[in-house]
Design an enzyme around this catalytic site. Structure first.
Site, PDB file in Angstrom:
ATOM      1  N   TRP A  10     -33.605 -14.597   1.161  1.00  0.00           N
ATOM      2  CA  TRP A  10     -34.262 -15.842   0.724  1.00  0.00           C
ATOM      3  C   TRP A  10     -35.753 -15.661   0.469  1.00  0.00           C
ATOM      4  O   TRP A  10     -36.398 -16.535  -0.076  1.00  0.00           O
ATOM      5  CB  TRP A  10     -34.075 -16.928   1.774  1.00  0.00           C
ATOM      6  CG  TRP A  10     -32.727 -17.568   1.759  1.00  0.00           C
ATOM      7  CD1 TRP A  10     -31.645 -17.199   1.017  1.00  0.00           C
ATOM      8  CD2 TRP A  10     -32.316 -18.707   2.535  1.00  0.00           C
ATOM      9  NE1 TRP A  10     -30.596 -18.037   1.280  1.00  0.00           N
ATOM     10  CE2 TRP A  10     -30.976 -18.961   2.206  1.00  0.00           C
ATOM     11  CE3 TRP A  10     -32.953 -19.506   3.476  1.00  0.00           C
ATOM     12  CZ2 TRP A  10     -30.263 -20.013   2.783  1.00  0.00           C
ATOM     13  CZ3 TRP A  10     -32.241 -20.545   4.059  1.00  0.00           C
ATOM     14  CH2 TRP A  10     -30.909 -20.800   3.710  1.00  0.00           C
ATOM     15  N   LYS A  11     -36.311 -14.559   0.925  1.00  0.00           N
ATOM     16  CA  LYS A  11     -37.771 -14.362   0.846  1.00  0.00           C
ATOM     17  C   LYS A  11     -38.469 -15.565   1.481  1.00  0.00           C
ATOM     18  O   LYS A  11     -37.949 -16.126   2.434  1.00  0.00           O
ATOM     19  CB  LYS A  11     -38.183 -14.115  -0.603  1.00  0.00           C
ATOM     20  CG  LYS A  11     -37.309 -13.042  -1.266  1.00  0.00           C
ATOM     21  CD  LYS A  11     -37.833 -12.538  -2.552  1.00  0.00           C
ATOM     22  CE  LYS A  11     -36.903 -11.456  -3.067  1.00  0.00           C
ATOM     23  NZ  LYS A  11     -37.424 -10.757  -4.221  1.00  0.00           N
ATOM     24  N   HIS A  98     -38.999  -3.700   2.346  1.00  0.00           N
ATOM     25  CA  HIS A  98     -38.818  -4.327   1.032  1.00  0.00           C
ATOM     26  C   HIS A  98     -40.049  -4.020   0.175  1.00  0.00           C
ATOM     27  O   HIS A  98     -41.169  -3.950   0.686  1.00  0.00           O
ATOM     28  CB  HIS A  98     -38.629  -5.838   1.196  1.00  0.00           C
ATOM     29  CG  HIS A  98     -38.217  -6.496  -0.081  1.00  0.00           C
ATOM     30  ND1 HIS A  98     -39.107  -6.764  -1.096  1.00  0.00           N
ATOM     31  CD2 HIS A  98     -37.000  -6.902  -0.529  1.00  0.00           C
ATOM     32  CE1 HIS A  98     -38.449  -7.320  -2.105  1.00  0.00           C
ATOM     33  NE2 HIS A  98     -37.176  -7.413  -1.788  1.00  0.00           N
ATOM     34  N   GLU A 100     -41.779  -5.776  -1.636  1.00  0.00           N
ATOM     35  CA  GLU A 100     -42.854  -6.783  -1.532  1.00  0.00           C
ATOM     36  C   GLU A 100     -43.694  -6.537  -0.278  1.00  0.00           C
ATOM     37  O   GLU A 100     -44.898  -6.795  -0.271  1.00  0.00           O
ATOM     38  CB  GLU A 100     -42.235  -8.192  -1.551  1.00  0.00           C
ATOM     39  CG  GLU A 100     -41.748  -8.534  -2.956  1.00  0.00           C
ATOM     40  CD  GLU A 100     -40.576  -9.486  -3.026  1.00  0.00           C
ATOM     41  OE1 GLU A 100     -40.260 -10.152  -2.011  1.00  0.00           O
ATOM     42  OE2 GLU A 100     -39.960  -9.569  -4.101  1.00  0.00           O
ATOM     43  N   GLU A 169     -33.418  -0.861  -4.574  1.00  0.00           N
ATOM     44  CA  GLU A 169     -33.988  -1.998  -5.290  1.00  0.00           C
ATOM     45  C   GLU A 169     -35.087  -1.505  -6.231  1.00  0.00           C
ATOM     46  O   GLU A 169     -36.261  -1.405  -5.826  1.00  0.00           O
ATOM     47  CB  GLU A 169     -34.577  -2.998  -4.300  1.00  0.00           C
ATOM     48  CG  GLU A 169     -33.559  -3.613  -3.366  1.00  0.00           C
ATOM     49  CD  GLU A 169     -33.944  -5.029  -2.978  1.00  0.00           C
ATOM     50  OE1 GLU A 169     -33.100  -5.906  -3.071  1.00  0.00           O
ATOM     51  OE2 GLU A 169     -35.109  -5.262  -2.607  1.00  0.00           O
ATOM     52  N   GLY A 234     -31.761 -11.802  -4.157  1.00  0.00           N
ATOM     53  CA  GLY A 234     -32.905 -12.691  -3.933  1.00  0.00           C
ATOM     54  C   GLY A 234     -32.654 -14.058  -4.535  1.00  0.00           C
ATOM     55  O   GLY A 234     -31.938 -14.893  -3.976  1.00  0.00           O
TER      56      GLY A 234
END
Ligand code: PGA
Length: 252
Positions: A10-11, A98, A100, A169, A234
């Site tokens: 879900w970030k 991740h 990010e 990813e 995501g």
């Protein structure tokens, strides 16, 4: 045969009311399915909502995951969340490294490896993310980037490790709408499995997920590749109908 795993990421999205509606919508959509998927399903939510989600998911088949964890046990690490806290809140897995986090929180391979090592000795399953940028792909560096990221993690694990999920990813495919083609994904997944097999006899049993703009339309072609064992989803995991379609695409 490896059971597929569909994990939502879900970030930084959700709210108490969104979460409750999501679980309701998810259960409704699943109950309307004519066929049952054999895939394992997980949702990785922001830490403040783990407790609520753990309550909402009681008795369901949906596993709960977190999106990051501290490499440290406890103490003076303001803002951090420890493994024992995640366990306490009902998480069964945690995403580590991740892109990010690597990009916006300066997490390097050494930090990612430290977090994986700590997680291995907890009850949580580490889901470690690897991936190249567009620049690196265009420069022909995909395999060397992946090999370096994976080596950092494998070097801190015992030989013949069994508890690790890898998520490939490609950074250029995350949240961009660009997806690796099934062939591109398979090529990298096979490479990852071959790298894993140099360190563990269990490489064939380990799951390698694909993540990066996987959606209801492209899921089945990606998931039908022999070394693609599921997805880290995501944007599409926020929409229950789409998430359920992906679960069904992961199939039987
Ligand atoms: P996306 O994100 O599906 O929105 O591209 C995947 C991820 O970053 O885990």
């Amino acid at each position: 045969m490896r059971q597929k795993l569909i994990a939502g990421n879900w970030k930084m999205n959700g709210s108490r009311s969104f979460n409750a509606n999501w679980v309701k919508g998810f259960n409704e959509a699943m109950s309307q399915c004519v066929t049952q998927s054999q895939a394992a399903v997980m949702v990785c939510v922001p830490s403040p909502y783990l407790s609520q989600m753990s309550d909402l998911l009681k008795g369901s088949q949906l596993a709960l995951g977190a999106q990051d964890v501290s490499a440290f046990d406890k103490g003076a690490y303001t803002g951090e969340v420890s493994l024992s806290m995640l366990e306490d809140l009902g998480a069964q897995a945690v995403i580590i490294g991740h892109s990010e986090r690597r990009a916006y929180h300066a997490e390097n391979d050494a930090m990612v490896a430290k977090k994986v090592k700590a997680t291995i000795s907890s009850s949580l399953m580490p889901i470690v993310c690897l991936g190249e940028t567009q620049e690196q792909r265009l420069a022909g560096q995909t395999q060397s980037v992946i090999a370096t990221q994976l080596k950092a993690v494998m070097d801190v694990l015992d030989p013949d490790f069994e508890r690790l999920v890898v998520a490939y990813e490609p950074v250029w495919a995350i949240g961009t709408g660009l997806t690796a083609s099934p062939e591109q994904a398979q090529e990298v997944h096979a490479f990852i499995r071959e790298q894993l097999s140099q360190k563990t006899r269990h490489a064939n049993a380990l799951k390698i997920l694909y993540g990066g703009s996987m959606n209801a339309q492209n899921a089945s072609s990606l998931l039908s590749q022999p070394d693609v064992d599921g997805g880290l989803i995501g944007g599409a995991s926020l929409v229950t109908q789409d998430f359920v379609k992906i679960i069904l695409a992961a199939g039987i």
